[in-house]
Design an enzyme around this catalytic site. Structure first.
Site, short mmCIF file in Angstrom:
data_model
loop_
_atom_site.label_atom_id
_atom_site.label_comp_id
_atom_site.label_asym_id
_atom_site.label_seq_id
_atom_site.Cartn_x
_atom_site.Cartn_y
_atom_site.Cartn_z
N SER A 35 -4.33 2.18 -9.25
CA SER A 35 -5.29 3.53 -9.04
C SER A 35 -6.36 3.71 -10.15
CB SER A 35 -4.66 4.45 -8.88
OG SER A 35 -4.90 6.19 -8.88
N TYR B 109 3.67 8.02 -11.92
CA TYR B 109 2.71 7.70 -11.29
C TYR B 109 1.58 6.65 -12.05
CZ TYR B 109 -1.06 6.96 -7.37
OH TYR B 109 -2.26 7.02 -6.06
N LYS C 67 1.33 2.93 -11.57
CA LYS C 67 0.14 2.12 -11.37
C LYS C 67 -0.88 0.70 -12.44
CE LYS C 67 -0.55 3.60 -6.82
NZ LYS C 67 -0.29 2.83 -6.21
N ASN D 137 0.39 -1.33 0.19
CA ASN D 137 0.00 -0.19 -0.31
C ASN D 137 0.83 1.38 -0.01
OD1 ASN D 137 -2.67 1.90 1.15
ND2 ASN D 137 -1.00 2.10 1.76
N1 NAD Z 1 -6.19 8.80 -1.59
C1 NAD Z 1 -6.08 8.09 -2.89
O1 NAD Z 1 -7.21 8.91 -3.45
C2 NAD Z 1 -5.85 7.18 -3.65
C3 NAD Z 1 -5.84 6.28 -4.87
C4 NAD Z 1 -5.13 5.75 -5.58
C5 NAD Z 1 -4.42 5.35 -5.09
N2 NAD Z 1 -3.88 5.60 -4.37
C6 NAD Z 1 -3.26 4.94 -3.22
O2 NAD Z 1 -3.23 4.35 -2.35
C7 NAD Z 1 -2.23 4.17 -1.46
C8 NAD Z 1 -2.19 4.54 0.00
O3 NAD Z 1 -2.39 5.68 -0.57
P1 NAD Z 1 -3.12 7.29 0.91
O4 NAD Z 1 -4.35 7.98 -0.02
O5 NAD Z 1 -3.30 6.30 2.14
O6 NAD Z 1 -1.24 8.11 0.96
P2 NAD Z 1 -0.93 8.63 2.31
O7 NAD Z 1 -0.06 9.42 2.31
O8 NAD Z 1 -2.05 9.33 3.05
O9 NAD Z 1 -0.38 7.53 3.13
C9 NAD Z 1 1.07 6.54 2.19
C10 NAD Z 1 2.21 6.45 3.50
O10 NAD Z 1 3.01 5.96 2.53
C11 NAD Z 1 4.54 5.70 3.35
N3 NAD Z 1 5.38 5.47 2.65
C12 NAD Z 1 5.38 6.68 1.39
N4 NAD Z 1 6.86 6.15 0.81
C13 NAD Z 1 7.38 4.67 1.32
C14 NAD Z 1 8.31 3.64 1.64
N5 NAD Z 1 8.84 4.08 0.70
N6 NAD Z 1 8.24 3.41 2.48
C15 NAD Z 1 7.15 2.78 3.54
N7 NAD Z 1 5.97 3.43 3.71
C16 NAD Z 1 6.57 4.65 2.93
C17 NAD Z 1 3.69 7.13 3.70
O11 NAD Z 1 4.80 7.71 5.00
C18 NAD Z 1 2.41 7.64 4.27
O12 NAD Z 1 2.29 6.88 5.32
C19 NAD Z 1 -1.10 4.48 -2.42
O13 NAD Z 1 0.16 3.47 -3.38
C20 NAD Z 1 -1.88 5.14 -3.04
O14 NAD Z 1 -0.85 5.97 -4.62
C21 NAD Z 1 -4.43 6.40 -3.00
#
Ligand code: NAD
Length: 246
Positions: free
Chosen positions: A142, A154, A158, A90
């Site tokens: 995503s 990105y 993805k 994630n």
């Molecule tokens: N929020 C959205 O709208 C959305 C949409 C599509 C996909 N996503 C995907 O869902 C996943 C979670 O996203 P989110 O929105 O909860 O983001 P977020 O920023 O709230 O959480 C992401 C977490 O990943 C951690 N992280 C980043 N790089 C890291 C690394 N190299 N090693 C370990 N941890 C690391 C960060 O410290 C953070 O705690 C991601 O893969 C994101 O691309 C999110």
């Protein structure tokens, strides 16, 4: 009875947003959760919350791009519990820029975190899962995998998650291992909170369900895919996007 009773789960990027919601939900459903993140404060807070609620979790600091961290997680789980049942890939970051302005550093950071990081964690987890003859991996794609202006790094990462998910499902099905991906749309997390209100309103207008999703909406799908209820589902990319089609 929890839906993940006694399962050992590793959730990357579990210190915030979707990962934190997934770690909390897995623990509530009886899993022992390895909460892994670069962000120590966020990760430790999630572990505290889980423990206060009566669940079991440990924090493991480190990046999914760092082989030593990954080895540490797997060794710790193997020595403490002798198994690893679930990996949720994630962890993620954004480094948005238009193609002409995108730097090599922005490209590498995003590709390495999402795509190489998921591959590295899967590779380590699969060694344990193959030996035990069972396991589940859920990756994170995503809606941006279909292309998104300002996100060539990105979107490419993805979209790559598709190939990773489908190929690992093909290679590891015979060992009782399932590999799927969730594909969130617009979810309210720290990753998206910087988006200006005007853009958010425009995005909501294009979502058939007319609202932004919550981290728990994605966590619920991670739970279903990780549980035995999804025992005959592998190689799938499942959208949690309020019905968006682009
Ligand atoms: N929020 C959205 O709208 C959305 C949409 C599509 C996909 N996503 C995907 O869902 C996943 C979670 O996203 P989110 O929105 O909860 O983001 P977020 O920023 O709230 O959480 C992401 C977490 O990943 C951690 N992280 C980043 N790089 C890291 C690394 N190299 N090693 C370990 N941890 C690391 C960060 O410290 C953070 O705690 C991601 O893969 C994101 O691309 C999110």
């Amino acid at each position: 009875m929890g839906r993940l009773d006694g399962k050992i789960a590793w959730v990357t990027g579990a210190g915030s947003g979707i990962g934190a919601a997934t770690a909390r939900l897995f623990a509530r459903e009886g899993a022992i959760v390895a909460v892994n993140d670069l962000n120590e404060a966020g990760g430790k807070q999630v572990v505290d919350e889980i423990r206060k609620a009566g669940g079991r979790a440990d924090f493991i600091l480190g990046s999914v791009t760092d082989k030593e961290t990954i080895q540490q997680v797997v060794e710790r789980l193997a020595s403490q519990y002798g198994r690893l049942d679930i990996l949720v890939n994630n962890a993620g970051v954004l480094r948005d820029a238009m193609m002409a302005k995108m730097t090599e550093e922005q490209w590498d950071t995003v590709i390495n975190t999402h795509l190489k990081g998921s591959w590295l964690c899967a590779k380590a987890a699969l060694e344990v899962m193959k030996d035990q003859g069972s396991g589940v991996i859920t990756n994170t794609s995503s809606t941006s995998a279909r292309g998104n202006i300002g996100q060539v790094n990105y979107s490419t990462a993805k979209a790559g998650i598709w190939g990773l998910t489908k190929t690992l499902a093909l290679e590891y099905g015979r060992y009782g291992i399932r590999v799927n991906a969730v594909a969130p749309g617009f979810i309210a997390t720290p990753m998206t909170e910087q988006i200006p209100d005007q853009l958010k309103e425009r995005a909501i207008a294009a979502i058939p369900l007319r609202k932004i999703g919550q981290p728990e909406d994605v966590a619920n799908l991670h739970l279903f895919l990780a549980s035995d209820e999804a025992a005959y589902i592998t190689g799938q990319i499942i959208y949690v996007d309020g019905g968006v089609k682009i």
